[in-house]
Structures are given as C-alpha cells and as structure tokens.
Write a protein that holds these residues in place. Structure first.
Motif, PDB file in Angstrom:
ATOM      1  N   TYR A  62      13.263  14.668   4.464  1.00 15.62           N
ATOM      2  CA  TYR A  62      13.783  14.710   2.918  1.00 15.62           C
ATOM      3  C   TYR A  62      14.056  13.311   2.567  1.00 15.62           C
ATOM      4  N   VAL A  63      13.762  12.939   1.287  1.00 18.16           N
ATOM      5  CA  VAL A  63      14.115  11.655   0.739  1.00 18.16           C
ATOM      6  C   VAL A  63      14.814  12.198  -0.623  1.00 18.16           C
ATOM      7  N   GLU A  64      15.494  11.350  -1.197  1.00 23.92           N
ATOM      8  CA  GLU A  64      16.026  11.741  -2.667  1.00 23.92           C
ATOM      9  C   GLU A  64      14.898  11.771  -3.542  1.00 23.92           C
ATOM     10  N   GLN A  65      15.087  12.894  -4.606  1.00 23.62           N
ATOM     11  CA  GLN A  65      14.200  12.737  -5.700  1.00 23.62           C
ATOM     12  C   GLN A  65      14.543  11.937  -6.750  1.00 23.62           C
ATOM     13  N   ASN A  66      13.741  10.777  -6.921  1.00 27.65           N
ATOM     14  CA  ASN A  66      13.850   9.882  -7.704  1.00 27.65           C
ATOM     15  C   ASN A  66      12.408   9.348  -8.427  1.00 27.65           C
ATOM     16  N   GLU A  67      12.578   8.432  -9.439  1.00 28.27           N
ATOM     17  CA  GLU A  67      11.462   7.869 -10.089  1.00 28.27           C
ATOM     18  C   GLU A  67      10.464   7.542  -9.132  1.00 28.27           C
ATOM     19  N   GLN A  68      10.789   6.598  -8.145  1.00 27.38           N
ATOM     20  CA  GLN A  68       9.769   6.089  -7.198  1.00 27.38           C
ATOM     21  C   GLN A  68       9.153   7.069  -6.272  1.00 27.38           C
ATOM     22  N   VAL A  69       9.672   8.343  -5.959  1.00 27.35           N
ATOM     23  CA  VAL A  69       9.275   9.271  -5.341  1.00 27.35           C
ATOM     24  C   VAL A  69       8.338  10.037  -6.077  1.00 27.35           C
ATOM     25  N   ILE A  70       8.704  10.250  -7.257  1.00 26.78           N
ATOM     26  CA  ILE A  70       7.847  11.060  -8.329  1.00 26.78           C
ATOM     27  C   ILE A  70       6.485  10.187  -8.388  1.00 26.78           C
ATOM     28  N   LYS A  71       6.620   8.794  -8.617  1.00 30.13           N
ATOM     29  CA  LYS A  71       5.321   7.994  -8.563  1.00 30.13           C
ATOM     30  C   LYS A  71       4.539   8.207  -7.263  1.00 30.13           C
ATOM     31  N   GLY A 104      12.195   5.709  13.121  1.00 27.19           N
ATOM     32  CA  GLY A 104      12.332   4.517  13.278  1.00 27.19           C
ATOM     33  C   GLY A 104      11.183   3.676  12.756  1.00 27.19           C
ATOM     34  N   LYS A 105      10.017   4.464  12.672  1.00 23.94           N
ATOM     35  CA  LYS A 105       8.842   3.620  12.133  1.00 23.94           C
ATOM     36  C   LYS A 105       8.049   4.248  11.060  1.00 23.94           C
ATOM     37  N   GLY A 106       8.784   5.243  10.532  1.00 23.76           N
ATOM     38  CA  GLY A 106       8.279   5.998   9.363  1.00 23.76           C
ATOM     39  C   GLY A 106       6.968   6.780   9.571  1.00 23.76           C
ATOM     40  N   PHE A 107       6.142   7.032   8.694  1.00 22.70           N
ATOM     41  CA  PHE A 107       4.935   7.897   8.936  1.00 22.70           C
ATOM     42  C   PHE A 107       4.005   6.748   9.505  1.00 22.70           C
ATOM     43  N   VAL A 108       3.278   7.500  10.350  1.00 23.07           N
ATOM     44  CA  VAL A 108       2.319   6.753  11.303  1.00 23.07           C
ATOM     45  C   VAL A 108       0.947   7.272  11.589  1.00 23.07           C
ATOM     46  N   SER A 109      -0.074   6.673  11.827  1.00 20.96           N
ATOM     47  CA  SER A 109      -1.212   7.117  11.951  1.00 20.96           C
ATOM     48  C   SER A 109      -1.561   7.348  13.356  1.00 20.96           C
ATOM     49  N   GLU A 110      -0.895   8.373  13.866  1.00 23.00           N
ATOM     50  CA  GLU A 110      -0.989   8.726  15.190  1.00 23.00           C
ATOM     51  C   GLU A 110      -1.904  10.117  15.458  1.00 23.00           C
ATOM     52  N   ASN A 123       0.864  -1.199  -0.069  1.00 24.20           N
ATOM     53  CA  ASN A 123      -0.108  -0.003  -0.057  1.00 24.20           C
ATOM     54  C   ASN A 123       0.802   1.136  -0.085  1.00 24.20           C
ATOM     55  N   ILE A 124       0.249   2.543  -0.160  1.00 25.48           N
ATOM     56  CA  ILE A 124       1.262   3.606  -0.460  1.00 25.48           C
ATOM     57  C   ILE A 124       2.127   3.868   0.768  1.00 25.48           C
ATOM     58  N   LEU A 125       1.202   4.026   1.886  1.00 25.45           N
ATOM     59  CA  LEU A 125       2.026   4.220   3.069  1.00 25.45           C
ATOM     60  C   LEU A 125       3.319   3.281   3.560  1.00 25.45           C
ATOM     61  N   GLU A 126       3.187   2.050   2.925  1.00 22.58           N
ATOM     62  CA  GLU A 126       4.325   1.104   2.889  1.00 22.58           C
ATOM     63  C   GLU A 126       5.390   1.456   2.217  1.00 22.58           C
ATOM     64  N   GLN A 127       5.026   1.985   0.743  1.00 22.19           N
ATOM     65  CA  GLN A 127       5.782   2.202  -0.277  1.00 22.19           C
ATOM     66  C   GLN A 127       6.536   3.543   0.236  1.00 22.19           C
ATOM     67  N   ILE A 128       6.027   4.433   1.022  1.00 19.37           N
ATOM     68  CA  ILE A 128       6.480   5.994   1.462  1.00 19.37           C
ATOM     69  C   ILE A 128       7.471   5.201   2.366  1.00 19.37           C
ATOM     70  N   ASN A 129       7.289   4.515   3.599  1.00 16.26           N
ATOM     71  CA  ASN A 129       7.883   4.054   4.828  1.00 16.26           C
ATOM     72  C   ASN A 129       9.069   3.002   4.097  1.00 16.26           C
ATOM     73  N   SER A 130       9.216   2.659   2.983  1.00 17.98           N
ATOM     74  CA  SER A 130      10.172   2.240   2.474  1.00 17.98           C
ATOM     75  C   SER A 130      11.317   2.900   2.045  1.00 17.98           C
ATOM     76  N   LEU A 131      11.150   4.367   1.819  1.00 20.41           N
ATOM     77  CA  LEU A 131      11.995   5.226   1.208  1.00 20.41           C
ATOM     78  C   LEU A 131      13.061   5.419   2.314  1.00 20.41           C
ATOM     79  N   GLU A 132      14.213   5.792   1.941  1.00 20.42           N
ATOM     80  CA  GLU A 132      15.371   6.073   2.765  1.00 20.42           C
ATOM     81  C   GLU A 132      15.264   7.690   2.909  1.00 20.42           C
ATOM     82  N   VAL A 133      15.140   7.833   4.143  1.00 21.32           N
ATOM     83  CA  VAL A 133      15.168   9.031   4.758  1.00 21.32           C
ATOM     84  C   VAL A 133      16.572   9.731   4.832  1.00 21.32           C
ATOM     85  N   ILE A 134      16.819  10.726   4.026  1.00 21.71           N
ATOM     86  CA  ILE A 134      18.176  11.516   4.198  1.00 21.71           C
ATOM     87  C   ILE A 134      18.429  12.283   4.777  1.00 21.71           C
TER      88      ILE A 134
END
Length: 123
Positions: free
Chosen positions: A24-33, A75-81, A3-14
């Motif tokens: 901030y994450v790197e601007q790449n094709e996955q992020v643009i998508k 450590g947990k990425g984006f959360v629904s808190e 799902n989209i939240l899992e995709q976002i959380n799989s990105l490496e935070v820079i």
C-alpha cells in the motif's frame, strides 16, 4: 524522466499486508498518474475502488498485471524476478512474523499485537 518502474519504486510504501500480498502507498496525484499508465483492462477509478484501503492503494495488482515486475522485494521495491522467488520471499517473511507472534504470545502478549519496524507498521 524515470521509467515507470523507477517511478513506482520511488513511492513510499506505507503498509505491507503479507496475508493478502498487498503493498500500500498513499493515494495521491503521482500514484493516480502512474495508475493511468499501468491500468489497461479497467478504469483507474474501478481499480482504486477495488484495491483501496482507506486512503491507501495496493500497487501489486497493477504492477504485476502489466508484466513490469514479478514481485516485490522489500528494500529493493518491485523487481523483475521469477514469481517463484517472490512467493518464496513472502512465505519466508510470513514465517518470521508467525514466529514473532508466537513469541509475543509466549511472553504473555496478545497474538494480534502489531509489529513495527523503524516506526512503520509491517503487520
């Protein structure tokens, strides 16, 4: 497919900018998508122009603006808190960084020294 939240959380935070509550994450094709999926009230190009720092993109406005997540818990990425929980964590982290900056100054260092954790800039 994740799902989209899992995709976002799989990105490496820079870089995490606590002063501006930016992730901030790197601007790449996955992020643009991902941004094409998230952004509804402006174009992806407008978003990138507004929330870009060099070759990095701030994800906070896109993710929180969709209601997918209320905050980012390191450590947990984006959360629904609740947003109150998120703001409390940001303030706690900011207090810790201020404490470390004051300690650096008291030891004779410069107040704008960068703090690094596991080879990643955190402030």
């Amino acid at each position: 497919m994740k799902n989209i939240l899992e995709q976002i959380n799989s990105l490496e935070v820079i870089h995490i900018d606590l002063d501006n509550y930016a992730i901030y994450v790197e601007q790449n094709e996955q992020v643009i998508k991902i941004l094409h999926t998230l952004i509804k009230d402006m174009t992806v190009e407008e978003y990138i122009h507004s929330f870009r720092k060099d070759d990095l993109i701030d994800l906070i406005p896109a993710v929180i603006g969709t209601g997918l997540a209320d905050g980012y818990n390191q450590g947990k990425g984006f959360v629904s808190e609740s947003k109150q929980f998120y703001m409390k964590r940001c303030l706690e982290l900011n207090s810790r960084i201020e404490y470390l900056e004051n300690m650096i100054v008291s030891l004779g260092g410069h107040p704008n020294m960068q703090i690094v954790n596991e080879n990643k800039l955190i402030h």
